[in-house]
Design a protein around this motif. Structure first.
Motif, mmCIF file in Angstrom:
data_model
loop_
_atom_site.group_PDB
_atom_site.id
_atom_site.type_symbol
_atom_site.label_atom_id
_atom_site.label_comp_id
_atom_site.label_asym_id
_atom_site.label_seq_id
_atom_site.Cartn_x
_atom_site.Cartn_y
_atom_site.Cartn_z
ATOM 1 N N TYR A 85 66.856 -22.004 84.408
ATOM 2 C CA TYR A 85 67.140 -21.489 83.077
ATOM 3 C C TYR A 85 68.599 -21.705 82.674
ATOM 4 O O TYR A 85 68.898 -21.964 81.514
ATOM 5 N N GLU A 131 65.090 -15.681 76.558
ATOM 6 C CA GLU A 131 64.396 -14.398 76.712
ATOM 7 C C GLU A 131 64.680 -13.766 78.077
ATOM 8 O O GLU A 131 64.921 -12.566 78.182
ATOM 9 N N ILE A 132 64.660 -14.593 79.121
ATOM 10 C CA ILE A 132 64.867 -14.071 80.478
ATOM 11 C C ILE A 132 66.323 -13.685 80.705
ATOM 12 O O ILE A 132 66.635 -12.604 81.212
ATOM 13 N N HIS A 157 62.108 -18.428 89.511
ATOM 14 C CA HIS A 157 61.083 -18.297 88.480
ATOM 15 C C HIS A 157 59.993 -17.304 88.847
ATOM 16 O O HIS A 157 59.439 -16.635 87.973
ATOM 17 N N LYS A 196 59.429 -25.961 86.790
ATOM 18 C CA LYS A 196 60.289 -25.536 85.696
ATOM 19 C C LYS A 196 61.748 -25.819 86.027
ATOM 20 O O LYS A 196 62.157 -25.727 87.173
ATOM 21 N N ASP A 250 57.636 -14.309 86.839
ATOM 22 C CA ASP A 250 56.343 -14.917 86.548
ATOM 23 C C ASP A 250 55.376 -13.838 86.077
ATOM 24 O O ASP A 250 55.049 -12.925 86.837
ATOM 25 N N LYS A 274 60.804 -24.594 73.103
ATOM 26 C CA LYS A 274 60.101 -23.528 73.820
ATOM 27 C C LYS A 274 60.784 -23.211 75.150
ATOM 28 O O LYS A 274 60.875 -22.060 75.567
ATOM 29 N N GLU A 275 61.271 -24.262 75.818
ATOM 30 C CA GLU A 275 61.968 -24.096 77.095
ATOM 31 C C GLU A 275 63.243 -23.268 76.896
ATOM 32 O O GLU A 275 63.539 -22.364 77.674
ATOM 33 N N GLN A 319 63.805 -21.186 74.416
ATOM 34 C CA GLN A 319 63.382 -19.835 74.046
ATOM 35 C C GLN A 319 63.086 -18.992 75.284
ATOM 36 O O GLN A 319 63.501 -17.832 75.385
ATOM 37 N N GLU A 320 62.354 -19.585 76.207
ATOM 38 C CA GLU A 320 61.987 -18.873 77.435
ATOM 39 C C GLU A 320 63.226 -18.519 78.255
ATOM 40 O O GLU A 320 63.369 -17.401 78.751
#
Length: 372
Positions: free
Chosen positions: A6, A55-56, A71, A3, A75, A48-49, A51-52
């Motif tokens: 972020y 969110e975090i 990450h 990944k 998890d 989607k990436e 969004q994730e």
């Protein structure tokens, strides 16, 4: 596939405020939203990436865990198990694994442990001088009872009868032969009939290690210190991964750092700026005298050589750059105002204030040109 970071996904700095993160996400969401990209799978994955990441990073608890452990700290698959044969690589051993290329895409059989990352925050003073620090790192270590074999004491793993120890089996489909992971041993080549109880046959157990880290003088944000073999233990006696301690320097009240140089703003009285003199300025080693030349203007930069940071790589020492800011007197008494007005009147023409005179001369010329 590993990944992405972020912060990198959203294009913001690590210390960015929540509103900055939300603004960056909104911009990406509008760009990559499926309703606008007409079924483009690549764009959908980027949406989607983002969004994730949003969110975090907008959840204070999750963000703190991510900043500390990467990450793996967020998890959702870390908890839970699958009975006696549970794979710690799925439960706890994925801690930071995907950051440095470890994790689930690895080959079967005994494999080297994942690399780990630890984020270390330091003050500017600590970074400049260097420091020995103790850190606590959650990881997987070799089981003391079975010494990594996964088999109960007094027994040992046996060769898998299905794949004969190869970890792969061949399946024929017409003219084609397809190799697949052995369903009996899950690709390990061995089976454990009587698993070790403490590690549940995995050969590794969860533990928080306390490590001493020698941080060299001169480190800066983004520098990494590698501790060889202090990462996650490998499977079945395979080598352990490494631990990377990533340095982050906290913002300083007085100094800003750029490479090996330090910068600071120094307030300067009106009289001292006009007449010159000496003032005391701070350095990381204490106060020093700085000679101010006559007719100093606000914004002028003074260089104090050798008062910066010693490079962690070359050993060269940077400078301290002092930017003076002329401070206008405040809370004047009646007498002080009268004295200042008298002084201002005594200046007469523009030779004492060339910048001011030049500015207004330029303004006058500008309007004269407009009326022509």
């Amino acid at each position: 596939m590993s990944k992405r970071d972020y912060y990198e996904v959203l294009g913001v700095e690590r210390g960015a405020e929540e509103r900055t993160i939300k603004k960056a996400y909104k911009k990406l969401a509008m760009k990559y939203h499926p309703d606008r990209t007409q079924g483009d799978k690549g764009m959908e994955e980027k949406f989607k990436e983002a969004q994730e990441a949003h969110e975090i990073l907008t959840d204070s608890r999750k963000r703190a865990a991510y900043d500390q452990y990467g990450h793996a700290g967020v998890d959702p698959n870390r908890g839970g198990g699958h009975g006696q044969g549970a794979d710690f690589g799925d439960i706890f051993g994925d801690v930071f694994g995907d950051i440095f290329g470890g994790g689930r895409g690895r080959q079967s059989r005994a494999r080297q442990g994942s690399d780990l990352r630890y984020n270390l925050e330091m003050s500017l003073e600590e970074a400049v001088r260097g420091k020995d620090v103790e850190i606590r790192v959650p990881t997987l270590v070799e089981c003391d009872i079975c010494h990594g074999s996964g088999a109960k004491k007094g027994s040992s793993p046996t060769t898998c009868p299905t794949c004969k120890g190869n970890g792969q089996v061949q399946m024929r489909q017409g003219f084609f032969a397809v190799q697949q992971t052995c369903p009996t041993c899950s690709g390990k080549g061995k089976i454990i009939s009587d698993p070790c109880t403490p590690c549940r046959g995995q050969g590794r157990v969860e533990k928080t290690k306390t490590l001493s880290v020698k941080v060299p003088a001169g480190v800066d944000t983004g520098d990494r210190i590698r501790l060889t073999g202090e990462g996650e233990a490998g499977e079945s006696g395979a080598p352990a991964g490494d631990l990377y301690v990533q340095v982050n320097i906290r913002e300083h009240e007085i100094f800003a750092r750029d490479g090996n140089n330090l910068y600071c703003e120094v307030p300067l009285g009106f009289a001292t700026a006009a007449l010159g003199g000496e003032i005391e300025v701070p350095t990381l080693d204490g106060k020093v005298k700085l000679k101010i030349s006559q007719e100093t203007q606000t914004g002028k930069m003074f260089r104090l050589r050798g008062k910066g940071v010693k490079s962690v790589r070359s050993g060269s020492i940077g400078d301290l750059m002092c930017k003076v800011v002329i401070e206008t007197p405040v809370n004047l008494s009646t007498k002080q105002r009268e004295m200042l007005e008298e002084f201002d009147a005594s200046l007469g023409g523009g030779k004492h204030r060339p910048k001011e005179q030049g500015f207004f001369d330029g303004v006058k010329k500008f309007f004269d040109d407009l009326t022509k």
